[in-house]
Write an enzyme that holds these catalytic residues in place. Structure first.
Site, short mmCIF file in Angstrom:
data_model
loop_
_atom_site.label_atom_id
_atom_site.label_comp_id
_atom_site.label_asym_id
_atom_site.label_seq_id
_atom_site.Cartn_x
_atom_site.Cartn_y
_atom_site.Cartn_z
N ASP A 164 0.86 -1.15 0.11
CA ASP A 164 -0.08 -0.06 -0.01
C ASP A 164 1.03 1.22 -0.17
OD1 ASP A 164 -2.00 1.76 0.09
OD2 ASP A 164 -3.09 0.70 1.59
C1 BGC Z 1 -5.03 3.30 -0.02
C2 BGC Z 1 -5.15 2.37 -0.90
C3 BGC Z 1 -5.09 2.84 -2.29
C4 BGC Z 1 -3.74 3.82 -2.32
C5 BGC Z 1 -3.46 4.21 -3.83
C6 BGC Z 1 -3.87 4.23 -0.03
O1 BGC Z 1 -3.64 5.09 0.83
O2 BGC Z 1 -5.04 2.78 1.19
O3 BGC Z 1 -6.70 1.42 -0.79
O4 BGC Z 1 -5.17 2.04 -3.29
O5 BGC Z 1 -3.71 4.83 -1.46
O6 BGC Z 1 -4.20 5.40 -4.03
#
Ligand code: BGC
Length: 737
Positions: free
Chosen positions: A263
């Protein structure tokens, strides 16, 4: 590209080229004409590094991405195309209802169609991979990301995750209408302690396996090409450095062979977690534990070349990760067409077409949940109707996580009412009634400031009361702000903003014939409103076609059929909650003693509205539930029959739900677990036979022998229209012979 050519390409890459395939940078590093000027100075990334990166996130637009692709391929010694990824969570330009609302449709078919449309629009604008579906099971409404989940049930979540993966990916990723799916956030992210985002997760292995893992698994079995790690710790280790989760479970048991991405900055964050000393250490731990791409984190960029060169990370591990990334690019056909069919012309042809908007409108009508409808106040009859509330004017019905949708494309409830009022025979008047947020919250969210807040609200409320006096019926459009839901939007109070509660009370004192349209990304605590309003319609965050879809239901052209997928509590203190937990040794039994049982002294145990619950404009009777046998072996099956009849006066749709309970197991079993559902549409007076088949597979669980299997014994079968169904039949699973 043929497999052997891909392998030859891999072997020909320098260590630097390989490492950069595993690095993903933010689209925000590019300015509009990215390729020429390139960078935001503060990020300290050179144009060379940006071009060498294997992928970029959160940027879209056909021309823009094509330019970036051309420039990157020119920089890369082997001209490897870049992957573009984006959170296409519930639609791209056409925004569908948020996932919690899509779950409420109980229609995997519809959800698959929505995902396919989202993929078509996103692909036309240059996207190759979406960070969806979020398969995290949710039981705690304090957690803001409930809106991104399809709810509290592992079976429903699994059906929905698989449907989304099929919709996004189709049969062949080379087809320019499709994009790769990413199942996230592995694993158990929805169980953050106290509903606080990014908090650690404290779950037993048993609970993780039985409730939380099945939906990820379903997404993976449907063929998802990517999985994302969670931000949280499980069992004392951040997921991004958790060998048991990623190597043993994900790769080993689930057999996932696609790309594992961290993530956002989750590799770096292992330093804040206190697991790693510095970025170098974090890069090592993530690589050793199987993370292929470092999303936006700078750990791989800072340290991976060195870690490979000094032998800390074996070349074989680097090759394994790069091979997966190259394979994904190949599956998308990027070596033949690095744009994957994206073009401005294609985007114009497919983005927000009439057909896509019609699908979104249908999805809205199916996702609305009628929580209450006393005196059959809905659908609205011809007469004088006052539409009041901050959500009336708000065209921004998108919810968080709809980066690429635009508020300007949405039709507000007000605009939709105006369009349909004459046909429905409504004389309508409108009033905003209050601001959407309390002043304090407005400041916290940075939405906007207003020093005349009190005066403004007094004026708005007085106007609304005046209108309520005039009206036969009042429709109050209330709810959370979209920024109160989504990532990092945990709340301890699950009520409407105070200013809206005051509006409700003032209007109710003037005119009790109130139908509330409730906008939210989570179940809310409704308090007195649930008693005082005649009707409550949960509208969630409905997206581009929210206004029209809602009015279709208000007018009665469509009867509501959505079902709650996450319980609405009476009070915040009940959270987390679910219908399918384990029994305690002292359960509260209806009609039994209550002292020294598992109970709250000041609140019922049950939620206000349980999983599976939702009313219709018609009534249904479920009767004559029967089983084809009282006993089965593991090779046999039992058929469940029930009669469903539309006993009301209008057409409607009901979701018939099958729940099973395993009475005795080598580990404790849920008091009830959803195992099947059928959505049935009936004309008034129509009656049908609904059937379910019980197979041995449905009886399996994670037994004391640490594997999924069934155990002989007695099972209860419940067929109902929500999870509170109490009548049951029993059968016995017996050994063969
Ligand atoms: C979130 C993810 C997301 C990623 C990209 C993160 O902060 O937890 O779910 O896909 O950002 O935007």
């Amino acid at each position: 590209m043929k497999d052997q050519d891909l392998e030859a390409l891999l072997q020909d890459l320098s260590v630097e080229e390989k490492v950069y395939q595993l690095i993903q940078y933010q689209g925000a590093n590019y300015s509009d004409d990215a390729v020429l000027t390139g960078l935001l100075d503060q990020n300290h990334i050179t144009p060379h590094e940006l071009g060498m990166a294997g992928s970029t996130l959160c940027i879209w637009g056909a021309d823009k991405l094509k330019k970036i692709q051309d420039a990157a391929m020119a920089i890369q010694p082997h001209h490897i195309p870049m992957l573009f990824m984006l959170d296409v969570i519930h639609g791209h330009r056409t925004v569908f209802p948020c996932p919690l609302a899509l779950g409420a449709t109980f229609s995997p078919e519809l959800v698959e169609e929505c995902a396919a449309v989202a993929a078509r629009e996103a692909a036309a604008e240059g996207i190759h991979v979406t960070f969806a579906p979020m398969a995290d099971l949710v039981r705690d409404a304090r957690w803001g990301r409930c809106m991104e989940s399809t709810g509290e049930d592992p079976y429903l979540n699994g059906r929905m995750a698989a449907a989304m993966v099929r919709g996004f990916q189709g049969d062949d990723l080379r087809n320019p209408d499709h994009i790769a799916a990413c199942v996230k956030h592995f694993a158990g992210y929805g169980a953050a302690v106290a509903g606080m985002d990014y908090q650690n997760v404290e779950l037993s292995e048993h609970t993780l396996r039985e409730y939380y893992l099945p939906a990820y698994q379903a997404g993976i079995e449907a063929g998802a090409k990517m999985v994302m790690t969670g931000f949280h710790t499980y069992n004392g280790l951040p997921c991004t450095g958790n060998a048991w989760l990623m190597r043993d479970i994900l790769r080993g048991e689930m057999g996932f062979d696609g790309v594992l991405i961290s993530d956002y900055c989750a590799v770096n964050e292992m330093v804040s977690h206190g697991l790693c000393e510095d970025l170098r250490d974090a890069a090592r731990v993530a690589m050793e534990n199987g993370v292929d791409i470092d999303m936006e984190g700078r750990s791989y960029a800072a340290a991976l070349i060195g870690l490979v060169e000094d032998g800390t990370i074996p070349m074989a591990r680097l090759d394994e990760a790069v091979r997966r990334v190259l394979k994904l690019k190949n599956a998308l056909g990027l070596f033949e067409d690095p744009y994957h069919g994206a073009s401005e012309t294609q985007a114009k042809a497919v983005v927000r077409t009439e057909e896509h908007r019609a699908l979104a409108r249908r999805a809205v009508t199916q996702s609305l949940v009628l929580l209450k409808n006393d005196d059959a106040i809905l659908p609205l009859r011809p007469g004088k109707i006052a539409f009041i509330g901050p959500y009336l004017e708000d065209a921004d019905l998108r919810s968080a996580w709809s980066f690429s949708g635009e508020a300007a494309d949405n039709r507000s409830v007000r605009a939709a009412v105006k369009a349909q009022a004459v046909r429905a025979g409504w004389e309508v008047r409108f009033s905003q009634g209050s601001t959407l947020l309390d002043n304090g919250t407005r400041h916290a969210l940075g939405v906007y400031r207003n020093d005349d807040f009190l005066l403004e609200n007094q004026r708005l409320c007085a106007e609304a009361v005046e209108l309520a006096r005039w009206a036969d019926t009042v429709v109050l459009c209330l709810g959370e702000h979209r920024l109160q839901t989504g990532e990092a939007a945990s709340r301890v109070w699950l009520r409407l903003p105070e200013v809206q509660q005051k509006l409700f009370s003032a209007v109710a004192a003037e005119n009790p014939r109130i139908a509330v349209l409730l906008f939210s990304g989570r179940p809310l605590v409704l308090g007195e409103m649930a008693e005082q309003a005649k009707a409550v319609l949960a509208c969630w965050m409905p997206g581009t076609e929210g206004g029209d879809g809602i009015v279709d239901v208000l007018s009665g052209s469509v009867s509501p059929s959505g079902k709650v997928t996450m319980a609405f509590p009476f009070a915040e203190g009940q959270e987390p909650m679910c219908y399918n937990g384990y029994s305690t040794g002292r359960p509260q039994v209806p009609g039994g003693p209550s002292e020294y049982t598992s109970r709250y002294l000041d609140c019922p145990n049950a939620p206000r509205y349980p999983f599976g619950y939702g009313l219709s404009y018609t009534t249904f009777t479920l009767s004559e539930v029967s089983l084809s046998a009282k006993q089965m072996t593991k090779k046999e099956m039992i058929t469940v029959h029930a009669k469903l009849e539309n006993t009301g006066t209008v057409a409607g749709t009901e979701v018939v739900q099958l729940y099973l309970q395993d009475l005795v197991g080598s580990r404790v079993r849920p008091v009830k677990a959803l195992k099947g559902f059928q959505k049935v549409s009936l004309q008034p007076g129509e009656r049908v036979d609904v059937q379910f088949t019980i197979t041995e597979e449905m009886l399996r669980f994670y037994t004391a022998r640490n594997r999924f299997e069934s155990e002989p014994g007695v099972f209860r079968v419940y067929v109902g229209t929500d999870s509170s169904v109490e009548e049951y039949l029993e059968f016995r699973l017996v050994e063969e012979g």
